[in-house]
Design a protein around this motif. Structure first.
Motif, mmCIF file in Angstrom:
data_model
loop_
_atom_site.group_PDB
_atom_site.id
_atom_site.type_symbol
_atom_site.label_atom_id
_atom_site.label_comp_id
_atom_site.label_asym_id
_atom_site.label_seq_id
_atom_site.Cartn_x
_atom_site.Cartn_y
_atom_site.Cartn_z
ATOM 1 N N LYS A 153 0.851 -1.187 0.000
ATOM 2 C CA LYS A 153 0.000 0.000 0.000
ATOM 3 C C LYS A 153 0.887 1.237 0.000
ATOM 4 N N SER A 203 -12.620 3.470 -2.729
ATOM 5 C CA SER A 203 -11.823 2.596 -1.863
ATOM 6 C C SER A 203 -12.511 2.374 -0.524
ATOM 7 N N ALA A 207 -13.925 -1.189 0.636
ATOM 8 C CA ALA A 207 -13.314 -1.792 1.827
ATOM 9 C C ALA A 207 -14.374 -2.301 2.790
ATOM 10 N N GLY A 210 -15.160 -5.804 1.866
ATOM 11 C CA GLY A 210 -14.079 -6.774 1.796
ATOM 12 C C GLY A 210 -13.254 -6.723 0.534
ATOM 13 N N LEU A 212 -10.313 -4.516 -1.858
ATOM 14 C CA LEU A 212 -9.314 -3.464 -2.007
ATOM 15 C C LEU A 212 -9.308 -2.984 -3.453
ATOM 16 N N TYR A 245 -9.283 -5.001 -8.587
ATOM 17 C CA TYR A 245 -10.020 -5.303 -7.360
ATOM 18 C C TYR A 245 -9.421 -6.552 -6.714
ATOM 19 N N TRP A 246 -8.996 -6.423 -5.454
ATOM 20 C CA TRP A 246 -8.399 -7.545 -4.737
ATOM 21 C C TRP A 246 -9.260 -7.929 -3.540
ATOM 22 N N GLN A 248 -9.827 -8.544 0.109
ATOM 23 C CA GLN A 248 -9.094 -8.077 1.278
ATOM 24 C C GLN A 248 -8.611 -9.222 2.164
ATOM 25 N N TYR A 251 -5.245 -10.676 0.946
ATOM 26 C CA TYR A 251 -4.175 -9.738 0.611
ATOM 27 C C TYR A 251 -2.902 -10.027 1.409
ATOM 28 N N GLN A 257 -1.552 -10.653 -6.370
ATOM 29 C CA GLN A 257 -2.798 -10.930 -5.660
ATOM 30 C C GLN A 257 -3.800 -11.637 -6.569
#
Length: 308
Positions: A153, A203, A207, A210, A212, A245-246, A248, A251, A257
């Motif tokens: 990040k 974001s 978040a 769930g 990122l 889009y990942w 969370q 991660y 990812q």
């Protein structure tokens, strides 16, 4: 209208009563009136700026409906956008007569004079940003701390603009200084500020569900023929075609990812040493897995199923 063997809508072609202005990597653009355009999201899929020979049936509807979802959310944050309506019944007759093609995959929008740059905002270091950082210690001119790992990040979201290449060419990352040279100091600052505002809102929203948002790409324009310099958000917004889009929960810094976006297709193409030039047909399992990822992120973000 052209569909492939799976039923994917790969081109809308000529539509009576509408003038085809352009066909991009995914979208077909029609003139409806002097002030209105129709944006149609096809099922084409591109990677590395190359359009594959087959599409992903239903993908265009997911992209269109997710863009509409985000635009309406962002409207509540005071961000102006180009959408007039995505309801086919509220569109002019020239559009309604093609409802069997357009329903669920089209937007009636205001004509904009689009800016000649794409506004990319990165919250994590990955993709071309990671490559840039490894080589220079910076991303698009932003000097970053030493020792960052893949997918880390960033201390703050970064505005990292790019050029808008013609179809078949590749977009190129540019520095903020180059962006300022193209747009002027005031407009460049305004684009940066607004793009980061969009990213930060998205974001925070994702978040809570769930997800990122690693990075996203957007475009802005102004209303032509007026004295207004208000920036208007256009094109697609926060879709899995223009965003990473990942999940969370999975991660972890220092590795690639899992994702709910087009990165799955890019990874497949890398695995077969794709030359980044020659269109090819994606295997059925890649098509199915990609559509599943697009469906999943739509449901996670909206709480609903897309209308396919």
């Amino acid at each position: 209208m052209l569909r492939d063997g799976s039923g994917a809508l790969c081109a809308t072609g000529e539509l009576a009563g509408l003038r085809l202005l352009a066909s991009g990597k995914v979208r077909d653009l029609y003139e409806v009136s002097d002030t209105e355009l129709l944006v149609v999201s096809t099922d084409r899929i591109s990677a590395f700026d190359v359009i594959m020979t087959n599409g992903i049936a239903g993908k265009g509807k997911i992209l269109s409906q997710l863009t509409v979802f985000w635009l309406k959310l962002l409207e509540g944050e005071g961000i102006a956008h180009h959408l007039i309506t995505a309801n086919i019944d509220e569109m002019p007759e020239s559009c309604r007569q093609h409802a069997h093609i357009l329903d669920g995959r089209s937007m009636l929008v205001r004509k904009l004079q689009m800016l000649p740059v794409e506004a990319i905002v990165r919250g994590y270091i990955t993709g071309s940003g990671w490559v840039d950082y490894q080589a220079t210690g910076s991303v698009c001119g932003h000097v970053l701390p030493e020792g960052l790992e893949l997918c880390a990040k960033l201390p703050n979201p970064l505005f990292t603009p790019s050029t808008k290449a013609d179809l078949g060419d590749h977009d190129e990352n540019i520095t903020v200084e180059q962006c300022t040279s193209m747009l002027g100091d005031g407009p460049s600052r305004a684009v940066s500020s607004l793009a980061i505002k969009v990213y930060q809102f998205a974001s925070a929203y994702a978040a809570e569900r769930g997800i990122l948002v690693a990075d996203t790409k957007m475009e802005f324009g102004i209303i032509p023929g007026t004295d207004s310099v208000e920036l208007i958000l256009g094109d697609e917004v926060l879709t899995p075609d223009c965003s990473r889009y990942w999940p969370q929960a999975d991660y972890a810094v220092g590795r690639d990812q899992d994702s709910f976006d087009k990165q799955y297709v890019r990874n497949f193409l890398k695995s077969i040493n794709f030359d980044k030039k020659t269109p090819l047909e994606l295997p059925p399992e890649v098509v199915t897995k990609t559509l599943g990822k697009y469906n999943a992120i739509f449901k996670m973000l909206t709480g609903e199923e897309p209308r396919l």
